[in-house]
Design an enzyme around this catalytic site. Sequence first.
Site, mmCIF file in Angstrom:
data_model
loop_
_atom_site.group_PDB
_atom_site.id
_atom_site.type_symbol
_atom_site.label_atom_id
_atom_site.label_comp_id
_atom_site.label_asym_id
_atom_site.label_seq_id
_atom_site.Cartn_x
_atom_site.Cartn_y
_atom_site.Cartn_z
ATOM 1 N N HIS A 3 8.778 -1.091 4.378
ATOM 2 C CA HIS A 3 8.922 -0.985 2.924
ATOM 3 C C HIS A 3 9.029 -2.388 2.334
ATOM 4 C CE1 HIS A 3 10.393 3.344 3.606
ATOM 5 N NE2 HIS A 3 9.108 3.313 3.307
ATOM 6 N N THR A 16 0.176 0.295 7.943
ATOM 7 C CA THR A 16 -0.139 0.733 6.590
ATOM 8 C C THR A 16 -0.685 -0.477 5.823
ATOM 9 O OG1 THR A 16 2.206 0.436 6.117
ATOM 10 C CG2 THR A 16 1.427 2.688 6.486
ATOM 11 N N GLY A 17 -1.403 -0.191 4.718
ATOM 12 C CA GLY A 17 -2.233 -1.207 4.084
ATOM 13 C C GLY A 17 -1.549 -2.508 3.702
ATOM 14 N N THR A 18 -0.480 -2.428 2.929
ATOM 15 C CA THR A 18 0.140 -3.666 2.440
ATOM 16 C C THR A 18 0.855 -4.391 3.572
ATOM 17 O OG1 THR A 18 0.524 -2.378 0.429
ATOM 18 C CG2 THR A 18 1.449 -4.586 0.498
ATOM 19 N N SER A 68 -2.525 2.348 2.189
ATOM 20 C CA SER A 68 -1.145 2.010 1.862
ATOM 21 C C SER A 68 -0.264 3.244 2.070
ATOM 22 C CB SER A 68 -1.069 1.539 0.405
ATOM 23 O OG SER A 68 0.262 1.181 0.097
ATOM 24 N N GLY A 69 0.999 3.015 2.439
ATOM 25 C CA GLY A 69 1.904 4.129 2.746
ATOM 26 C C GLY A 69 1.917 5.212 1.674
ATOM 27 N N ASP A 89 1.147 6.580 5.617
ATOM 28 C CA ASP A 89 2.195 7.173 6.467
ATOM 29 C C ASP A 89 1.666 8.449 7.125
ATOM 30 O OD1 ASP A 89 3.890 5.184 5.606
ATOM 31 O OD2 ASP A 89 5.096 6.463 4.312
ATOM 32 N N ASP A 129 13.567 0.816 4.175
ATOM 33 C CA ASP A 129 14.553 0.281 3.229
ATOM 34 C C ASP A 129 15.549 1.393 2.896
ATOM 35 O OD1 ASP A 129 15.996 -0.671 1.116
ATOM 36 O OD2 ASP A 129 14.294 -0.831 -0.265
ATOM 37 N N HIS A 153 7.547 8.091 -2.611
ATOM 38 C CA HIS A 153 6.854 8.836 -1.544
ATOM 39 C C HIS A 153 7.812 9.147 -0.395
ATOM 40 C CE1 HIS A 153 6.780 4.715 -0.131
ATOM 41 N NE2 HIS A 153 6.219 5.049 1.001
ATOM 42 N N ASP A 193 6.748 11.395 2.383
ATOM 43 C CA ASP A 193 5.887 10.835 3.435
ATOM 44 C C ASP A 193 6.717 10.077 4.473
ATOM 45 O OD1 ASP A 193 3.260 11.561 2.270
ATOM 46 O OD2 ASP A 193 3.907 10.239 0.676
ATOM 47 N N ARG A 218 10.015 12.162 10.925
ATOM 48 C CA ARG A 218 10.207 13.452 11.590
ATOM 49 C C ARG A 218 9.237 13.631 12.758
ATOM 50 N NH1 ARG A 218 7.872 18.243 11.319
ATOM 51 N NH2 ARG A 218 9.140 19.998 12.032
HETATM 52 O O1 LIG Z 1 5.356 2.585 2.028
HETATM 53 C C1 LIG Z 1 5.215 2.341 3.177
HETATM 54 C C2 LIG Z 1 5.752 3.197 4.212
HETATM 55 O O2 LIG Z 1 6.431 4.332 3.700
HETATM 56 C C3 LIG Z 1 4.468 1.138 3.603
HETATM 57 O O3 LIG Z 1 3.224 1.083 2.973
HETATM 58 P P1 LIG Z 1 2.555 -0.308 2.691
HETATM 59 O O4 LIG Z 1 2.509 -1.067 3.976
HETATM 60 O O5 LIG Z 1 1.195 -0.021 2.155
HETATM 61 O O6 LIG Z 1 3.444 -1.004 1.668
#
Ligand SMILES: O=C(CO)COP(=O)(O)O
Length: 136
Positions: free
Chosen positions: A17, A43-45, A64-65, A70, A90, A97, A100, A106
């Site tokens: 996060h 995940t993307g970022t 991205s998540g 996710d 975090d 989200h 997700d 889980r």
């Molecule tokens: O939100 C996330 C996982 O829940 C992470 O996604 P990003 O890496 O795209 O920020």
Amino acid sequence: MADRSQNAPLRLALVAHDAKKDALVSWVQAHARDLTKAELFATGTTGGRILDLLPDLNLTRLKSGPLGGDQQLGAMICEGRLDGLFFFIDPMSPMPHDVDVKALSRLAIVYDLPFANSPSTADFVLRGLIADHTAG
Ligand SMILES: O=C(CO)COP(=O)(O)O
């Protein structure tokens, strides 16, 4: 761990996060030598942040998540395509989200996938995965 050849690289997922991205990037940098040998998915970022610093890693960036990344990782867990999940969550901020985040966590538990949420746990999980992998 899924039954795979000793020569096949470890398949690891990396997710963080926003408030934890610096911590994950630092952790990846500290373990770059081991992670260079692994097949990484992020995940993307998160993946973009890692590749900015370590462009030579074998890392596939998913969505991205919040846009489905996710869930892509969740599907990979169901299909036995991951050996470990490093997901720096975090715990202080509400997430739009959250469903997700919960679904991914889980599935890691449902499938008993080695799953780390913080740098010190990630150290142990990575060490264990490498030892297990080397023992074949
Ligand atoms: O939100 C996330 C996982 O829940 C992470 O996604 P990003 O890496 O795209 O920020």
